[in-house]
Motif scaffolding. Structure first.
Motif, PDB file in Angstrom:
ATOM      1  N   ALA A 148      45.299  29.116  36.772  1.00 32.21           N
ATOM      2  CA  ALA A 148      45.645  30.307  35.659  1.00 32.21           C
ATOM      3  C   ALA A 148      46.238  29.442  34.396  1.00 32.21           C
ATOM      4  O   ALA A 148      46.129  30.222  33.394  1.00 32.21           O
ATOM      5  N   ARG A 149      46.903  28.313  34.583  1.00 31.44           N
ATOM      6  CA  ARG A 149      47.388  27.693  33.361  1.00 31.44           C
ATOM      7  C   ARG A 149      46.284  27.517  32.462  1.00 31.44           C
ATOM      8  O   ARG A 149      46.388  27.541  31.251  1.00 31.44           O
ATOM      9  N   ASP A 150      44.994  26.737  32.998  1.00 33.18           N
ATOM     10  CA  ASP A 150      44.016  26.501  32.073  1.00 33.18           C
ATOM     11  C   ASP A 150      43.542  27.746  31.276  1.00 33.18           C
ATOM     12  O   ASP A 150      43.195  27.618  30.466  1.00 33.18           O
ATOM     13  N   ILE A 151      43.349  28.777  32.250  1.00 29.61           N
ATOM     14  CA  ILE A 151      42.655  29.907  31.715  1.00 29.61           C
ATOM     15  C   ILE A 151      43.656  30.517  30.755  1.00 29.61           C
ATOM     16  O   ILE A 151      43.269  31.115  29.520  1.00 29.61           O
ATOM     17  N   ARG A 152      44.856  30.600  30.798  1.00 27.63           N
ATOM     18  CA  ARG A 152      45.708  30.855  29.639  1.00 27.63           C
ATOM     19  C   ARG A 152      45.935  30.243  28.330  1.00 27.63           C
ATOM     20  O   ARG A 152      46.174  30.674  27.207  1.00 27.63           O
ATOM     21  N   GLU A 199      48.907  34.739  40.138  1.00 29.59           N
ATOM     22  CA  GLU A 199      49.115  33.471  39.519  1.00 29.59           C
ATOM     23  C   GLU A 199      48.838  33.570  37.832  1.00 29.59           C
ATOM     24  O   GLU A 199      49.481  33.020  37.067  1.00 29.59           O
ATOM     25  N   TRP A 200      47.882  34.172  37.589  1.00 31.21           N
ATOM     26  CA  TRP A 200      47.404  34.398  36.450  1.00 31.21           C
ATOM     27  C   TRP A 200      48.414  35.320  35.642  1.00 31.21           C
ATOM     28  O   TRP A 200      49.119  35.398  34.486  1.00 31.21           O
ATOM     29  N   SER A 201      49.060  36.209  36.244  1.00 32.56           N
ATOM     30  CA  SER A 201      49.923  37.318  35.675  1.00 32.56           C
ATOM     31  C   SER A 201      51.226  36.737  35.576  1.00 32.56           C
ATOM     32  O   SER A 201      51.917  37.327  34.701  1.00 32.56           O
TER      33      SER A 201
END
Length: 241
Positions: A99-103, A155-157
């Motif tokens: 999620a950290r990488d995606i953001r 986790e993304w949220s």
């Protein structure tokens, strides 16, 4: 500028109900773009709607593709949710790390989820650049499709400004005089029943009851309700004909 929300790609999903449940999991955490790769029972599927429990926007926007390659062609980052595959050497991330990488990464990300029964095949995983693996009980690693989706979506949220559920206003606390009236009413009833026995322990028992009844949180309505209960016990109504 923040990265766009990830795309959820369900690869060869088997049951319409599970597609609907995955849509529900997505929308709970702000994800709306679902892509389906060769769903077993075709698309649209009448079983998906009821299982989505109102996440109709996700189902209405869902797109269908014949292959994984077509489904992720416009994505710069592709993640496969799976256990580590033998013979495949790729970075392995937890949902939180992914999620950290995606953001923070430039470009759109896609997250692949495999069929309910068998998960992603090796050829599907080779399409991804990274693997997402959920830390789980080694003696019982049984996540269903919607559970896997909701773990990743949650986790993304964490990095998004989602609205918290509204707080319900609590009633104002009862005034001390109201509590004293309740305590006196109960005490008088207990005296009539002979509850305070033996006499030498009555002071301790009364203190315990007072401590119980003066704990924080009693509202006026709650005090009135309990006093009504006591009044009815003290003066039972005649049975209805």
């Amino acid at each position: 500028m923040s990265a766009p929300a990830p795309v959820i790609v369900l690869v060869r999903p088997q049951l319409g109900e599970n597609i609907g449940k995955a849509a529900r999991a997505m929308l709970n955490f702000g994800l709306v773009e679902m892509r389906l790769v060769a769903p077993r029972d075709g698309w649209p599927n009448p079983s998906a709607g009821p299982a989505a429990s109102g996440a109709d926007i996700v189902l209405a926007r869902a797109q269908m593709f014949d292959t994984v390659a077509e489904a992720v062609a416009d994505c710069a980052h592709v993640y496969a949710t799976t256990v580590r595959k033998r013979g495949i050497t790729k970075p392995v991330l937890t949902p939180e790390a992914a999620a950290r990488d995606i953001r923070t990464a430039a470009g759109r990300a896609a997250i692949l989820f495999g069929p309910e029964r068998s998960g992603l095949e090796t050829d599907d995983v080779t399409m991804a650049r990274s693997i997402i693996t959920v830390p789980i009980n080694a003696e019982f690693g049984s996540l269903n499709l919607a559970q896997a989706v909701i773990l990743v979506a949650y986790e993304w949220s964490k990095g998004e400004a989602l609205v918290q559920p509204p707080e319900v206003a609590l009633p104002p606390p009862a005034r001390q005089g109201e509590l004293e009236g309740l305590i006196a009413q109960l005490d008088a009833m207990l005296v009539q029943t002979g509850y305070f026995f033996p006499e030498e322990r009555s002071a301790t028992t009364r203190r315990t009851l007072r401590t119980l009844l003066t704990k924080p949180g009693w509202s006026t309505e709650e005090v009135r309700t309990l006093r009504g209960v006591l009044s009815t016990i003290d003066r039972p109504r005649p049975p209805r004909a």
